[in-house]
Design an enzyme around this catalytic site. Structure first.
Site, PDB file in Angstrom:
ATOM      1  N   GLY A   1      -6.463 -12.605 -13.558  1.00  0.00           N
ATOM      2  CA  GLY A   1      -5.381 -13.560 -13.794  1.00  0.00           C
ATOM      3  C   GLY A   1      -4.040 -12.888 -13.947  1.00  0.00           C
ATOM      4  CG  ASN A   2      -2.936  -9.715 -16.570  1.00  0.00           C
ATOM      5  OD1 ASN A   2      -3.850  -9.316 -17.267  1.00  0.00           O
ATOM      6  ND2 ASN A   2      -1.897 -10.357 -17.083  1.00  0.00           N
ATOM      7  CB  SER A   3      -3.619 -10.772  -9.484  1.00  0.00           C
ATOM      8  OG  SER A   3      -4.785 -10.032  -9.534  1.00  0.00           O
TER       9      SER A   3
ATOM     10  CG  ASP B   1      -2.510  -7.518  -2.657  1.00  0.00           C
ATOM     11  OD1 ASP B   1      -2.589  -8.633  -2.113  1.00  0.00           O
ATOM     12  OD2 ASP B   1      -3.031  -7.264  -3.764  1.00  0.00           O
TER      13      ASP B   1
ATOM     14  CG  HIS C   1      -5.299 -10.359  -4.457  1.00  0.00           C
ATOM     15  ND1 HIS C   1      -4.635  -9.188  -4.745  1.00  0.00           N
ATOM     16  CD2 HIS C   1      -5.691 -10.854  -5.649  1.00  0.00           C
ATOM     17  CE1 HIS C   1      -4.641  -8.991  -6.049  1.00  0.00           C
ATOM     18  NE2 HIS C   1      -5.275  -9.995  -6.620  1.00  0.00           N
TER      19      HIS C   1
ATOM     20  CB  ILE D   1      -3.611  11.400  12.047  1.00  0.00           C
ATOM     21  CG1 ILE D   1      -3.408  10.265  11.034  1.00  0.00           C
ATOM     22  CG2 ILE D   1      -2.628  11.291  13.202  1.00  0.00           C
ATOM     23  CD1 ILE D   1      -2.029  10.213  10.411  1.00  0.00           C
TER      24      ILE D   1
ATOM     25  CG  LEU E   1       4.203   8.168  15.962  1.00  0.00           C
ATOM     26  CD1 LEU E   1       3.998   9.657  15.666  1.00  0.00           C
ATOM     27  CD2 LEU E   1       5.566   7.928  16.597  1.00  0.00           C
TER      28      LEU E   1
END
Length: 292
Positions: free
Chosen positions: A132-134, A57, A27, A190, A186
């Site tokens: 901003g730490n992403s 991500d 992102h 579920i 598969l």
């Protein structure tokens, strides 16, 4: 609702190789037409995107450089709840920040929604993570990277999440090698046996398992003997108690690999053999309910 940090103009990253490969969040670079990288020593580079994976991500970008200061990576499988956690990044368009806290929990899922998925396996920390730490590193007390800071649940609440570095590096290596990530599946929708009250009532002696709600057409499951309402209790002899258990077991396989499922059908044990297929990149499989 969890808040994803403002990454329109900036984010953080981790130099994973001295020759210029950089690990960050999908992102952070998603939709970018131009990517610029600034190192702590002030050097700036133009970067190109190598590949990204929206399910975990994770993204990899590349700059043309030599002998860059690559990170020292730890083993996120060995992370313990209660150990020190250090978050590093560049929040709010400021220079580098260093915040300290603890690992609050491991294997967090259902962070974005109630369902969760095999791709949600977050390390939770109370080390301050801000916009901003992403893409920046979450480190242990020895300075080894144990995760990628990726999201927060409300500002200033002490609840942040990081992608375990083992998962991130696995995705990154595949992106560098192939430019994309191919996953097995598969072809079934579920749910946990406990969530299917009707079946759970008829099988009082069975506490755990994964119920097949639906079988998607033109998939490995559709070509096999699996049927809706089958309850999967083991994969190649390994017990599965929840949808996440089943997803993780299948994700460990290769595309085209044979799989033997232990199934309960009308209360009776049945063996079903099939081969995995390639998980399609179709949004409808991500919406509503878990699949594998």
């Amino acid at each position: 609702m969890p808040e994803q940090r403002d990454t329109d103009s900036q984010g953080s990253g981790i130099i994973m190789r001295k020759d210029g490969y950089i690990l960050t969040n999908n992102h952070v670079v998603n939709g970018a037409t131009e990517i610029k990288v600034r190192l702590k020593d002030g050097r700036e580079f133009e970067a190109k995107r190598i590949g990204s994976d929206d399910r975990t991500d994770v993204a990899v970008i590349k700059v043309e450089g030599k002998d860059l200061p690559a990170a020292n990576f730890g083993n996120s499988d060995e992370v313990k709840v209660g150990q020190w956690a250090i978050a590093i990044g560049a929040p709010y368009q400021l220079d580098y920040s260093f915040t300290v806290g603890f690992v609050s929990a491991k294997e967090r899922s259902a962070v974005w929604s109630r369902t969760g998925s095999a791709y949600e396996d977050y390390i939770q920390t109370d080390a301050a993570i801000n916009p901003g730490n992403s893409g920046g590193p979450l480190c242990d007390i020895e300075g080894r990277v144990i995760g990628i800071n990726t999201l927060i649940r409300g500002l200033n609440r002490g609840i942040g999440f990081a992608i375990p570095i083992n998962m991130a590096l696995d995705s990154a290596e595949k992106l560098i090698r192939d430019g994309k990530i191919v996953r097995p599946w598969l072809g079934v929708q579920i749910e946990a046996l406990a969530d299917n009250k009707e079946l759970a009532e008829t099988l009082k002696d069975v506490k755990d398992g994964v119920v097949i709600r639906a079988i998607y057409p033109n998939t490995p499951a559709a070509k096999s003997d699996l049927k809706p309402a089958d309850i999967i209790v083991a994969v190649d002899g390994v017990p599965v108690k929840s949808p996440r258990d089943l997803q993780r077991q299948v994700l460990r396989k290769q595309v085209g690999q044979s799989v033997n499922l232990s199934v309960l059908r009308d209360g009776k044990p049945v063996k079903v053999a099939l081969s995995t297929g390639e998980l399609p990149d179709q949004p409808q499989f991500e919406i509503g309910r878990a699949h594998v």
